[in-house]
Design a protein around this motif. Structure first.
Motif, PDB file in Angstrom:
ATOM      1  N   GLN A 744       0.829  -1.205   0.000  1.00 55.17           N
ATOM      2  CA  GLN A 744       0.000   0.000   0.000  1.00 55.17           C
ATOM      3  C   GLN A 744       0.870   1.263   0.000  1.00 55.17           C
ATOM      4  OE1 GLN A 744      -2.637   0.161   3.358  1.00 55.17           O
ATOM      5  NE2 GLN A 744      -3.870   1.856   2.515  1.00 55.17           N
ATOM      6  N   THR A 745       1.970   1.207   0.747  1.00 53.45           N
ATOM      7  CA  THR A 745       2.881   2.356   0.797  1.00 53.45           C
ATOM      8  C   THR A 745       3.532   2.584  -0.562  1.00 53.45           C
ATOM      9  OG1 THR A 745       3.364   1.920   3.127  1.00 53.45           O
ATOM     10  CG2 THR A 745       4.912   3.321   1.930  1.00 53.45           C
ATOM     11  N   CYS A 747       2.449   1.765  -3.513  1.00 52.70           N
ATOM     12  CA  CYS A 747       1.465   2.288  -4.465  1.00 52.70           C
ATOM     13  C   CYS A 747       1.213   3.772  -4.251  1.00 52.70           C
ATOM     14  CB  CYS A 747       0.148   1.513  -4.353  1.00 52.70           C
ATOM     15  SG  CYS A 747       0.269  -0.194  -4.938  1.00 52.70           S
ATOM     16  N   ARG A 748       1.107   4.169  -2.979  1.00 48.46           N
ATOM     17  CA  ARG A 748       0.843   5.581  -2.696  1.00 48.46           C
ATOM     18  C   ARG A 748       2.031   6.467  -3.091  1.00 48.46           C
ATOM     19  NH1 ARG A 748      -2.444   5.775   3.118  1.00 48.46           N
ATOM     20  NH2 ARG A 748      -4.184   4.422   2.453  1.00 48.46           N
TER      21      ARG A 748
END
Length: 1023
Positions: A744-745, A747-748
Motif C-alpha cells: 500500500q505504501t 502504491c501511494r
C-alpha cells in the motif's frame, strides 16, 4: 588560426607587439619565413616616425596590397565578417597590411609627444621601463597600478614577484601571449623561449608558467619590468591576473618591509623550548592516525597512518554564497560542475593549506595576526584537513612562524555550560601548560587557534552586535578574563583578545553567514575532489589495486555516482557499498548499484549481513531509527543525544554493541555522548526507509507533499530515496532482512510521484518550475518505473528546460527518463549550456525527439557527431533540429552531410550563427543534391559565407524538390555571387522564401535579386 582570430585588437604599440608575438608563435610552422619578417617588423616599430616610408623604401619588401584582404583579420570588426581565408604570398603582404595599423597607432600617440619620445628611446634600447612618462596616468584606467609599479625600485619589484609568485603561476598558466612577447622582445634567449614553447605545446601549462617566471627572475630587472608592464597591458579577460593587479595600489607603505622579513622559524624563548617540543609531540600522536569505520564484524574501525590515507583536496581562495537555499549535497554537486568549468576558464585561484596565513591571499597582508575561514559541505573533509594542518605543524612542515597551535572542536565546546577564560579553556585540553601560559601571552604573533565546526556550535556569535564593543559583559580583552565561550571566540577572531594571534575557523556553508561581519582575512572553500583526485581516493581506499580500478571504472561510467563523489564521505560510502561486488564471487556483476537509492540499499544490506543477528526485531529498530532521522531532517538536526534515543525507544547499548555503531557514529572526543550519522545522506536514507517499514502508511502522500513544499530543499535527497525505494530492484537487498515492504505504501508513493510529474510538466514558464520538473525527473530516475515514465512524460507536448543550466548529471537523468518513453514531441534545451559532455549523456535518446532544440549550447563539432549518429539511427524521429549558435566549423560538416544523405525524417535544419564557412557549406551541398533529401527549411545565416560557395549552393539546389525556405543573411556575399544566386532562385522551383539581408551587395546587385520577386507565385526574395 582560431587563437589568432579571437585575439583582442591592439590599441597601442605595446599591444601590437604582443600580437606579433602571438602570430609568430602559432604561424611559424605554416610559414617558416615569418619569424624573419616579424623581426624586421619589430625593428621598424622602434623609430617614432616614417614607419610606412621606411617599409615602402625597402627593396626586399613588395607592397603587394592586392593580396591583403584585411588589415585586421580578427573576428568581426565594424559589423564586417572575417574572411574565409587570409591570403598571403610570403610575409610582405602581411607587413604592408600591418603597416597601416602601426602608422595609426603611432599617429594616435603623437598628441603625447614627450611620452612617445621616451617610449621610442625604450624601444631602441631594448628596455620597456614602466614609468609615469610611458603612460598618461590621468586617462589610463590602470593609472594607479602603473603608478605603483613606476615607483618600485628594482629590488622591490623582485620582492613583489616572489611574494605573488604562487598566484602569478596560476594567473598566467596557459597564457601563451606572455611567453611569445618575451621571445620577440629578446628578453629570453632562443633556447629558453623554445623550451617554454615546447612545454606549452605539450599541454603542461603549470610547468610552463613556472619555467617562465624562473627565466624572468633570472634575467633580472629589465625582464621583470617588461613582465609587469605586460601584465598591465593584457590583464583584461584574465580574472586571476586582474585580481592581483588591483591589490597592488592597496598594499601600503610598509609592504616591502614586510616582504623582506624572512618568514621562517621564529625564535622560541629558551624556557619554552621543552614545552613546545612536548606540545608538538602530543599533537603529533593525536593526529598521526586516521580512524575509518568499516562494515566488518571483527574490525569495526580501521586505523591508518594519516599520511598514507590522506587524499589531497582542491581548496579555492573564495567562498560561494554565504547562505544556502538548496539541499547542500545537491547544490554543491551541481555547483561543483559549474565551478570546475570556471576553473578550466582560469577564474578560480587554488590555495594550499600552508597559504591560509601570511601569504598574498590575505586581506591583512602586512598586519600582524589574521583570521581565516574555510567552508565545506558535510563530509567534504574539513575536520580531516584540520587534522592534517595540525600534524604538518607538529612535524615541522608548515607554519614555522607559529610557536604554538591550539585546536578546538565546537562540538566539544558545547559541553561547557558556565563562564570560562581562555587560560582554562586551553588547560582543559592541554593541562601540561600550567602557569607557563602567561609567557605565551607576551608573543601573540606566535599563536594559532583553530576552531572546527562553527555550524555545530550551540551558541550564536553575532559579529554585527555592537554591544560586544561597548558593554563590558560582552567584552573579552584579557586571556584571564571570565566570560562566555562565544565571547572568547568572537574576541580572538576580531583581534580584541591577544591581538596579533591568528585564528582558523571551519564551517558548513549554512552557518557561514554568521561570519559575514567578522574580520576575516582569507576566505576559502574546500571544493573536494577534482578530476584524478577522485581516482586517487579509491586507490588509497582499496589495498587491492585491481579492485580499486574496477570500482572506479564503475563509478566513472555512472554519471550520477561520479559527480557525487567529489565528496570524500560519499566516496567512503561508495567504497563500502561497491567493494563486495568486485571482491566476492557470489555477487552478480549485473546487480551493481546504478542509482543512489540502490547504492544506499546495499550499504545498509552489508551492515545487516554482518551485524543483523546481534539485534532482535531489526525492522522495528530501523523504523524507530528512521523516525528519529526524519525528525532531525525536519529540524535540520544532525547531532543526537541520549535523550533523543530514549524518546524513540532506542537503547544506547544497541549502538555500542551491535551493527548500528556502523550506521551511527559516536564522536568519542566529546565529553558527553552524542551520536551522528556518518553522513547526512545516510540519515536521509534511514528517514526514507522508515516510510516503508511502518505498519500504517497513513497520509504518506500528505507527508511527502509537505516535504516537497519546503523551499530550502532540505528534503530533496529524502524524497529521491522514497521514490527510489518504491522500486523492487532497490528494495530487494533489504527485504531479505527486513521483510517485504507494505504494498500500500509503495502504491501511494508511485501515485504521489505521478501526480507531481503531471502537475509540473506543464509548469515550465519560470526557472523555479523548470528546476522542480528536473527534480521530479530525478524521482522517476530513482524509481526505475518504465510504465510511470511513459504515462507521465510520454504524453507531454514539450519538455522545456530553456535557459536552465543543466549539468552532465541532469542530462544523464533526462536521458534515462526519455529512454523510457517511445517519443518526445519537443525537447527544448536552448541555452542550457550542456556542451558536448552533457550531449554525450543524451546521445542514446536524441533520435526519439521529433523536435530537438540545442540553440547556444556550445556543443561544438564533437557534439554534432553525436547528433549525426542520432540522425543515422533507422528509428530516428527528428523532424526539426536547432543547432544555431554552437561554434560549429567545417570540421563537422562532412559528418553532418553523411547523416543527411541517409536520414529520411529531418525537414527543418537550423545552422545559423556558426562558423561553417565556404568549405563547410560545400560539403553540405552534396547532401542537398540528393533527390531523397527532405529538408524544407535551411538556415545558414551568419556563417562567414562568401562568393566562393554560391556556385556550389546553386548547383546543389537546382535539382532539389523539397527546400521551401533558405536563410543566407549576415554573410559576405557580394555582386560577384549574384548570377549564381539568381540561378539558385530560378531553378529551385520549390523555394518560397530566401533571405539575403546584411550581405555586401551594392545597389545594382540588390536590384537584380529583388527583380525575381514576382518570377513565380508566392516567391519572396528579401535583400
Amino acid at each position: 588560426m582560431e587563437v589568432i582570430m579571437k585575439a583582442p585588437r591592439p590599441d597601442n604599440v605595446s599591444q601590437f607587439r604582443l600580437f606579433l608575438g602571438l602570430i609568430n608563435y602559432y604561424d611559424n610552422k605554416l610559414n617558416p619565413d615569418l619569424a624573419a619578417a616579424l623581426k624586421l617588423m619589430l625593428q621598424l616599430l622602434r623609430p617614432l616616425n616614417g614607419f610606412r616610408a621606411r617599409l615602402e623604401g625597402r627593396s626586399d619588401v613588395t607592397a603587394d596590397a592586392q593580396h591583403v584582404t584585411w588589415i585586421w583579420p580578427i573576428g568581426e570588426r565594424d559589423n564586417q565578417p572575417p574572411p574565409s581565408r587570409v591570403r598571403s604570398s610570403g610575409a610582405a603582404p602581411f607587413l604592408t597590411a600591418c603597416a597601416g595599423l602601426s602608422q595609426r597607432l603611432h599617429t594616435e600617440s603623437l598628441s603625447h609627444e614627450h611620452q612617445n619620445r621616451k617610449m621610442a628611446e625604450g624601444f631602441n634600447s631594448g628596455v620597456y621601463p614602466i614609468s609615469s612618462k610611458r603612460l598618461t596616468l590621468d586617462n589610463d584606467p590602470n593609472s594607479k597600478i602603473t603608478e605603483f609599479l613606476t615607483n618600485c625600485e628594482d629590488d622591490q619589484l623582485l620582492l613583489l614577484t616572489k611574494f605573488y609568485r604562487d598566484r602569478l603561476e596560476q594567473a598566467i598558466e596557459g597564457v601563451a601571449r606572455l611567453c611569445l612577447m618575451f621571445a620577440t622582445c629578446d628578453h629570453i634567449g632562443v633556447k629558453e623561449s623554445h623550451k617554454v614553447k615546447e612545454i606549452a605545446d605539450s599541454g603542461n601549462l603549470a610547468d610552463c608558467s613556472k619555467l617562465l617566471l624562473n627565466l624572468v627572475i633570472e634575467k633580472g630587472p629589465r625582464a621583470l619590468r617588461v613582465m609587469w608592464e605586460s601584465f598591465v597591458e593584457m590583464h583584461r579577460g584574465l580574472p586571476k591576473l586582474e585580481k592581483i593587479l588591483k591589490e597592488l595600489p592597496t598594499l601600503g607603505p610598509d609592504a616591502f618591509v614586510y616582504m623582506n622579513i624572512p618568514q621562517g622559524l621564529s625564535e622560541v624563548p629558551s624556557n619554552l623550548k621543552d614545552l613546545q617540543q612536548k606540545h608538538k609531540e602530543t599533537l603529533r600522536v593525536q593526529t598521526e592516525t586516521l580512524r575509518v569505520n568499516t562494515i566488518l564484524i571483527k574490525e569495526k574501525v580501521k586505523i591508518f597512518q594519516l599520511v598514507d590515507r590522506y587524499a589531497e583536496l582542491t581548496v579555492i581562495s573564495t567562498v560561494r554564497d554565504r547562505t544556502l537555499v538548496e539541499h547542500e549535497l545537491l547544490a554543491r554537486g551541481r555547483d561543483h560542475e559549474e565551478w570546475r568549468e570556471k576553473h578550466l576558464r582560469k577564474e578560480l585561484e587554488k590555495i594550499r593549506t600552508d597559504q591560509l596565513f601570511q601569504s598574498s591571499f590575505s586581506q591583512r597582508k602586512f598586519k600582524s595576526g589574521s583570521s581565516a575561514a574555510v567552508s565545506g559541505v558535510p563530509g567534504i573533509g574539513k575536520t580531516t584537513m584540520v587534522q592534517k594542518i595540525v600534524y604538518d605543524w607538529a612535524t615541522g612542515k608548515i607554519y614555522p612562524h607559529f610557536q604554538f597551535v591550539f585546536n578546538f572542536k565546537f562540538r566539544d565546546l558545547n559541553t561547557i555550560n558556565s563562564r570560562i577564560n581562555l587560560r582554562n579553556l586551553i588547560l582543559d585540553q592541554y593541562p601540561y601548560f600550567g602557569n607557563i601560559l602567561r609567557e605565551l601571552w607576551k608573543n601573540p604573533e606566535g599563536l594559532l587557534f583553530i576552531f572546527d565546526g562553527l555550524d555545530e556550535f550551540k551558541d550564536s556569535i553575532d559579529f554585527a552586535d555592537n554591544r560586544r564593543n561597548t558593554e563590558p559583559q560582552y567584552m573579552c580583552t584579557d586571556p584571564e578574563c571570565w566570560c562566555e565561550v562565544s565571547d572568547i571566540v568572537y574576541s580572538l577572531i576580531q583581534h580584541k583578545l591577544l591581538p596579533g594571534c591568528s585564528v582558523l575557523v571551519t564551517s558548513r556553508p549554512t552557518a557561514l553567514h554568521l561570519l559575514e561581519k567578522a574580520d576575516i582575512s582569507v576566505w576559502a572553500e574546500i571544493l573536494g575532489f577534482v578530476g584524478d583526485e577522485r581516482k586517487g581516493y579509491f586507490n588509497k581506499f582499496f589495498e587491492d589495486q585491481t579492485v580499486a580500478a574496477a570500482v572506479f571504472k564503475h563509478v566513472e561510467e555512472n554519471e550520477i555516482l561520479y559527480t557525487m563523489c567529489y565528496n570524500p564521505s560519499y566516496c567512503w560510502i561508495l567504497g563500502l557499498s561497491l567493494g563486495p561486488f568486485f571482491t566476492q564471487r557470489d555477487r552478480k556483476q549485473q546487480q551493481v548499484p546504478k542509482t543512489i537509492t540502490q547504492l544506499y540499499s546495499y550499504y545498509i544490506y552489508n551492515i545487516l549481513k554482518n551485524h543483523g543477528r546481534e539485534i532482535e526485531n531489526l525492522r522495528d529498530v530501523l523504523l524507530r531509527l528512521g523516525e528519529m532521522a526524519f525528525t532531525g531532517i525536519s529540524k535540520k538536526k544532525i547531532v543526537f543525544r541520549d535523550g533523543d534515543l530514549i524518546e524513540y525507544n532506542l537503547q544506547p547499548s544497541q549502538f555500542l554493541s551491535g551493527f548500528l555503531v556502523e550506521l551511527l557514529e559516536k564522536d568519542e572526543s566529546a565529553q558527553s555522548v552524542v551520536y551522528t550519522f556518518p553522513h547526512l545522506t545516510i540519515q536521509e536514507f534511514a528517514a526514507a526507509l522508515s516510510q516503508f517499514l511502518t505498519p500504517d502508511p497513513g497520509e504518506i502522500g500528505k507527508l511527502l507533499s509537505e516535504a516537497h513544499s519546503k523551499e530550502d530543499g532540505r528534503f530533496e535527497i529524502f524524497l529521491r530515496f522514497v521514490a527510489g525505494l518504491s522500486s523492487p530492484q532497490s528494495a530487494r537487498p533489504l527485504v531479505e532482512f527486513l521483510g517485504p515492504f507494505l504494498h500500500q505504501t509503495t502504491c501511494r508513493v508511485i501515485d504521489w510521484v505521478k501526480e507531481k510529474v503531471e502537475g509540473q510538466i506543464g509548469d515550465t514558464q519560470t526557472e523555479t518550475g523548470k528546476r522542480k520538473l528536473l527534480n521530479t525527473f530525478h524521482y522517476l530516475f530513482e524509481s526505475r518505473n518504465k510504465a510511470l515514465a511513459r504515462n507521465t512524460v510520454g504524453s507531454a507536448e514539450t519538455l522545456s528546460f530553456r535557459e536552465l543550466r543543466l549539468t552532465p548529471i541532469d542530462c544523464a537523468v533526462l536521458s534515462h527518463v526519455i529512454g523510457l518513453c517511445d517519443t518526445i514531441k519537443h525537447l527544448d534545451l536552448e541555452e542550457c549550456f550542456i556542451q558536448c559532455e552533457g550531449l554525450q549523456r543524451l546521445g542514446p535518446v536524441l533520435h526519439k525527439c521529433q523536435e530537438l532544440s540545442l540553440y547556444r549550447n556550445e556543443v561544438g563539432d564533437s557534439g554534432v557527431k553525436l547528433v549525426s549518429a542520432a540522425l543515422r539511427n533507422p528509428e530516428c524521429k527528428i523532424q526539426k533540429l536547432h543547432l544555431s549558435g554552437n561554434a560549429l566549423t567545417d570540421s563537422c560538416a562532412e559528418d553532418l552531410a553523411s547523416a543527411l544523405r541517409t536520414n529520411r525524417s529531418l525537414i527543418d535544419l537550423y545552422l545559423g550563427h556558426n562558423k561553417l564557412g565556404d568549405s563547410g557549406v560545400k560539403l553540405l551541398s552534396v547532401a542537398l543534391r540528393n533527390p531523397d533529401c527532405k529538408i524544407q527549411k535551411l538556415y545558414l545565416y551568419r556563417n562567414a559565407l562568401t562568393d566562393s560557395c554560391a556556385e556550389y549552393l546553386a548547383s546543389a539546389l537546382s535539382t532539389n524538390q523539397s527546400l521551401r525556405i533558405l536563410s543566407l543573411g549576415s554573410n559576405s556575399f557580394t555582386d560577384q555571387s549574384v548570377p549564381a544566386l539568381r540561378r539558385l532562385i530560378l531553378t529551385c522551383r520549390s523555394l518560397k522564401v530566401i533571405w539575403l539581408e546584411r550581405n555586401q551587395f551594392n545597389s545594382n546587385g540588390k536590384t537584380q535579386l529583388e527583380s525575381l520577386q514576382g518570377s513565380r507565385p508566392g516567391l519572396s526574395v528579401s535583400v
